[in-house]
Design a protein around this motif. Sequence first.
Motif, mmCIF file in Angstrom:
data_model
loop_
_atom_site.group_PDB
_atom_site.id
_atom_site.type_symbol
_atom_site.label_atom_id
_atom_site.label_comp_id
_atom_site.label_asym_id
_atom_site.label_seq_id
_atom_site.Cartn_x
_atom_site.Cartn_y
_atom_site.Cartn_z
ATOM 1 N N LYS A 3 0.819 -1.201 0.000
ATOM 2 C CA LYS A 3 0.000 0.000 0.000
ATOM 3 C C LYS A 3 0.857 1.257 0.000
ATOM 4 O O LYS A 3 0.497 2.283 -0.593
ATOM 5 N N LEU A 6 1.640 3.157 -3.235
ATOM 6 C CA LEU A 6 0.573 3.833 -3.970
ATOM 7 C C LEU A 6 0.596 5.335 -3.710
ATOM 8 O O LEU A 6 1.188 5.811 -2.735
ATOM 9 N N HIS A 11 -5.638 7.262 -3.853
ATOM 10 C CA HIS A 11 -6.271 6.054 -3.333
ATOM 11 C C HIS A 11 -7.446 6.401 -2.417
ATOM 12 O O HIS A 11 -8.540 5.840 -2.524
ATOM 13 N N ILE A 54 -3.364 1.308 -8.219
ATOM 14 C CA ILE A 54 -4.407 1.181 -7.200
ATOM 15 C C ILE A 54 -5.358 0.037 -7.538
ATOM 16 O O ILE A 54 -5.728 -0.764 -6.669
ATOM 17 N N TYR A 57 -3.608 -3.225 -6.921
ATOM 18 C CA TYR A 57 -3.462 -3.439 -5.481
ATOM 19 C C TYR A 57 -4.789 -3.924 -4.884
ATOM 20 O O TYR A 57 -4.817 -4.891 -4.106
ATOM 21 N N GLU A 58 -5.876 -3.266 -5.232
ATOM 22 C CA GLU A 58 -7.176 -3.660 -4.700
ATOM 23 C C GLU A 58 -7.579 -5.048 -5.202
ATOM 24 O O GLU A 58 -8.211 -5.824 -4.479
#
Length: 451
Positions: A3, A6, A11, A54, A57-58
């Motif tokens: 995280k 990012l 985000h 992002i 990552y999600e």
Amino acid sequence: MKKESLNLETHQKIISAAELFLKREQGKQVSLVDAMGWMTEVADSGNLDRVTDIYIYEEGYSDTKKALKDTIFHAILSIVAFEYQEQNFTYLENMILADHSKQSEGALEYFLKIGRYHEKFKDGVLTFIEKKNDAFSQNQLNISAFYLLKLYQKEKRVTDLFNKIRILNDKKYRNKESAPNASEGIDEALKEIKIGEIFSEILKGSKVDSVSFSKYIYQEEFAEGLQLFKKYKDSVTQDQLNTFVHILTFLADEMANLIHAIAKKAMEAGFYLSNFDHHYKFNPEVRKQLQELINLLKVNKWDVVNIANLSSAKAKISTSIPDLLKKEEIGEDILQLAKSFENAGSHDAVAIKLYESIMNDFQPESSRLSSGLFPEISYIDSRTEREIEIFEAAKAAHQKLTIQNNNKNMSSTAKNENAVLAVESSEREIENTVTKTDNSFFARLMRMFKN
């Protein structure tokens, strides 16, 4: 991907906007002015590569709850991705080809979804997949095939690309010993149908201790065996017919296990068995042939164990081809299986679990979603008439069996202990049928193809 890597401000804007979108979707009275403002700021920021980070990552690394995560995906895909420029796609493409990591796989999924969300990007996405699929890992080939099959329209370009990827995947990664392949040279001896010879030996009075059939022609053997049964069922002795039915039941079980195993392998790769026809040619008529034999045995009040085993084989095949059948057709086969276990005696626990699975899968969607706090509210029932009939039949049978079992099992310590053993035994039996006690078959099939 962590995280910390990012752009945290971007985000947070996306998360905050998605939270408002989700609240509105859930029926809450909220203003979406701020949400649209935040997403517009992100889309106009000029650095959309950080949005790519992002999304990935999600998709693969965050612990965001599913409902919010899905809203984040939709917001990014529909609002931000629409503004992508050539350099943003270059960033994504480089990430896809960088290695065979989880991050690269996530980038490929995102890339394919963009092509489906926005028509203006579809040609570029398909062109990249066409040119670069030779460099893909096995997982990346499976991802590509899955999304082409599930998301994109069935136009010639998409279908040709899907088939190219499928063949490439087989060529590079398939275990040649795992299943028969119609395209390979097969010894002609393995294609010879033997069921007629076996039946002749039975008619001669010869003892048939063990039989084996070539996996390459299970379906053909069974079809031929059914014709022999129908031709001679009224002209041979009962013992001869019994022996032949046992052999047909054994053949049906072997055939169903093979079809199920290949279908499972196809599903793990993102395909249906029907898309694996170059790998194993499935004949849908085999379900009708199995049912014909089951019906013939029922009419003549045949051994209930053979009927149960044949019903199990048919149900196993049906759950292996969900794309070729209606939900009610699969439900009918599971209902028949449950009834056959009930008729077989001493298998009530298995039948009860199967009836429960059917009830869960065929209950009204509104009942599944409702909290039950307001029973006076009437909901629209979207089920077909046959689906309702299947649900009601399973419900009635379940109630009857449950009452019978409760009457049998009074509250003595010894009987309680026996009940525990019966449940444990039934769970082992369920393991060998088409469903497990703690998981409905439709739920499992749906998870195999979840995005």
